[in-house]
Design a protein around this motif. Sequence first.
Motif: not given
Length: 213
Positions: A157-163, A168-173, A180-189, A192-196
């Motif tokens: 799960r940590a590997t998926v989160r890092f990849l 995706v999260s950093f390179p695409i703007l 993180v600033a707008f989701t209910r549980h302060k989750q980045g993309l 959400l994908i890694a379930g963390t």
Amino acid sequence: MSSSAFPPGWGQPSGTQAGAGFATAGDGRPVWIYAGFWWRVWAFLIDSIILTTVDTVLGYFILPDFRVKWEELPVPDSTGQTVDVVDIAQRVQPDTISVLIPHIQVGNWHLPGLLMALVPALYFILFESSRFRATPGKRLCQLEVTTLQGDRISIGRATVRFLIKALVSFPILHIGVLMVAFTRHKQGLHDLIAGTLVLRAENSQIVTFNRRM
């Protein structure tokens, strides 16, 4: 304690009271305090400083040396004869000249470059899946990465989160990070994908309980 007593970035539910790393709702049930955007920014900056230092020291030992090899290229005169730079220095009016062409030699950089690229991956994956549940930067900011149930995350799960974060999260703007600033549980993309989740912990301890939805 009123909600205004929480530092910016805690992202606590409204109408909660502070506890040891979490808050309590009006009925006494504990709810998690999600790490807000700025807490995670500070943690990332600390981790970046650590990684830059490690990469600098490691690169000093494993990256190939840059060498410049000078090759003399004689320039022929009208007769087709050439002279080298030593001959030029000995003549007052040389008939021909030669030039020095630099060639940069770096040796084999592929394997050292690969090792350097693996440093941040191993740093985030191993630290966040360890019993510490956090990188040194997150620990200093009292943050921990958990599953949606508040458990320690696996290496997979940590590997998926890092990849997802790195590709995706950093390179695409940085859109995946700004989420993180707008989701209910302060989750980045990547969360959400890694379930963390990234939770704010008091004294670096997260109390495991049923998450209030």
